[in-house]
Motif scaffolding. Structure first.
Motif: not given
Length: 344
Positions: A277-282
Motif C-alpha cells: 500500500l501507499i500513503w500520503n505524506g501526513e
C-alpha cells in the motif's frame, strides 16, 4: 574627271566594304560588352567570396567562444568553485542529487548515475549536507540495492556529512528502498510514500491461440526452462516456485527498510505496512515512514544551514544528448525474456 563625275552621278560604295566595316564595329562592341560583363561577374564573385570568408570567420569565432565558455564553466564547476548569481564564490552549500523517473539501467535514475553524483558530493569539502531529491515510483530492485549499499558505505566513511531524502510527488517501492538508507526522510503532506512490495507481471495467451487455431511448438532442455512462457498453460508447481522467488525479494526489501528506519517504523499498529500500500505524506509521518514534512530548500536552509543548492546529478553529455534528440542514439541492450521484477 572620272566616269562617275562625267556622268553627273554620285560615286557608289562597295556593299562588301560596308558589310565588313559594320561587322567590325559589332564585334568590337560585343567583345567590350563581354569583357565588361566578365569583369563585373569577377568583381561580384570576389565580393561574395570575401563576405563568405568574413561570415565564416565570425561564425568560427562565435563557436570558439561558446566552446571556451562551456569548457571554462565546466572546469570551474569541476574544480569545486561555486558562484552565486552575483559572481560571489560560495564556500558552503547543499548538494542535490536527483532520483527521478524509472530506476533502471541506462535510465536517468540508474544506479551508476545516482552513485556517481553521491560520491562527488561526498568528496566535495564544501558540501554541508546532501539531499536525494526523489520523484520516482520505483523500478529495478537490483539498481535500488546498489544505491542503498553505496549510501551505507559512504555514511560509514564520512559520518559527519549528513545525507537525507526529500520526496516530491512520489517516493515509492524502489525509490523508498533507496531513501531508507539515508539519515532522514522528508516529504510534502500530499506526497505518495511507501508501496513496500514486489510485482512481476505477464500475460497468458493459451486460450487465444487455441481460438485462432495456432499450434504452439516449444523445445526445451530443462523441465522448467519455459515456466514463464506466456503461450504455455500455468503449472501449479512453477507458480508456487515463482511466488517463493518474489517473496524472497520482498523479504530483502523489508529487511533493508527495517535496518534503515529502525525503531522509527510503527509496524505493530500498522499490519499493512509491507503489503504494497501507499500513503500520503501526513499518513507516512504517523506510520514512521518519514521523519518530517519539508522541501529541499527548507532542509538546506534549516537543517544544513546552507541554503545555496548545487546540483551534483550526473547529466548527459551535451553532444550525446543532441545526437539522441536527432534520433541517432544507439540501443545498447536487449530486454531479457523474463518479466521485469520491480519494487511495488
Amino acid at each position: 574627271m572620272s566616269e562617275f563625275q562625267s556622268q553627273g552621278r554620285p560615286p557608289q560604295l562597295d556593299g562588301q566594304a560596308i558589310s565588313h566595316h559594320s561587322s567590325s564595329i559589332d564585334n568590337t562592341l560585343l567583345t567590350k560588352a563581354l569583357a565588361d560583363a566578365l569583369n563585373n561577374a569577377t568583381v561580384e564573385s570576389r565580393r561574395k567570396r570575401r563576405w563568405n570568408i568574413f561570415f565564416r570567420i565570425i561564425f568560427l569565432l562565435i563557436f570558439i567562444l561558446i566552446v571556451l565558455g562551456f569548457i571554462g564553466a565546466k572546469g570551474l564547476s569541476s574544480s569545486g568553485i561555486q558562484m552565486d548569481e552575483q559572481g560571489n564564490i560560495i564556500t558552503r552549500y547543499t548538494a542535490v542529487v536527483d532520483v527521478k523517473g524509472m530506476i533502471a539501467d541506462n535510465s536517468e535514475a540508474s544506479a551508476a548515475r545516482v552513485i556517481n553524483g553521491i560520491q562527488r558530493a561526498y568528496k566535495d569539502p564544501n558540501v554541508a549536507g546532501i539531499v536525494l531529491r526523489i520523484n520516482s515510483g520505483g523500478g529495478s530492485p537490483v539498481q535500488s540495492g546498489y544505491v542503498y549499499d553505496e549510501i551505507n558505505r559512504l555514511r560509514s566513511l564520512q559520518p559527519d556529512k549528513p545525507i537525507v531524502s526529500v520526496i516530491e510527488d512520489i517516493g515509492a517501492s524502489g525509490a523508498y528502498y533507496i531513501a531508507a538508507a539515508t539519515d532522514n526522510i522528508y516529504a510534502d503532506k500530499a506526497s505518495l510514500v511507501g508501496s513496500i512490495g514486489v510485482t512481476a507481471a505477464s500475460f497468458g495467451f493459451t486460450g487465444l491461440i487455441e481460438k485462432v487455431g495456432i499450434e504452439r511448438r516449444l523445445y526445451t532442455s530443462g523441465e522448467h526452462k519455459a515456466f514463464l512462457d506466456p503461450f504455455s498453460p500455468q503449472n501449479a508447481i512453477e507458480t508456487a516456485f515463482w511466488e517463493e522467488v518474489l517473496t524472497g525479494v520482498h523479504d530483502q526489501f523489508i529487511d533493508a527498510v527495517e535496518k534503515g528506519r529502525g525503531k522509527r517504523l510503527n509496524v505493530r499498529d500498522n499490519p499493512d505496512l509491507y503489503s504494497g500500500l501507499i500513503w500520503n505524506g501526513e499518513q507516512a509521518l504517523e506510520i514512521g515512514l518519514i521523519d518530517g514534512l519539508g522541501s529541499t530548500a527548507t532542509i538546506a536552509r534549516e537543517e544544513f544551514q546552507a541554503p545555496f543548492l548545487v546540483n551534483f546529478t550526473v547529466k548527459d553529455d551535451p553532444f550525446e544528448k543532441m545526437m539522441k534528440e536527432l534520433g541517432m542514439g544507439v540501443v545498447s541492450g536487449v530486454k531479457a525474456a523474463f518479466p521485469e521484477v520491480e519494487w511495488r
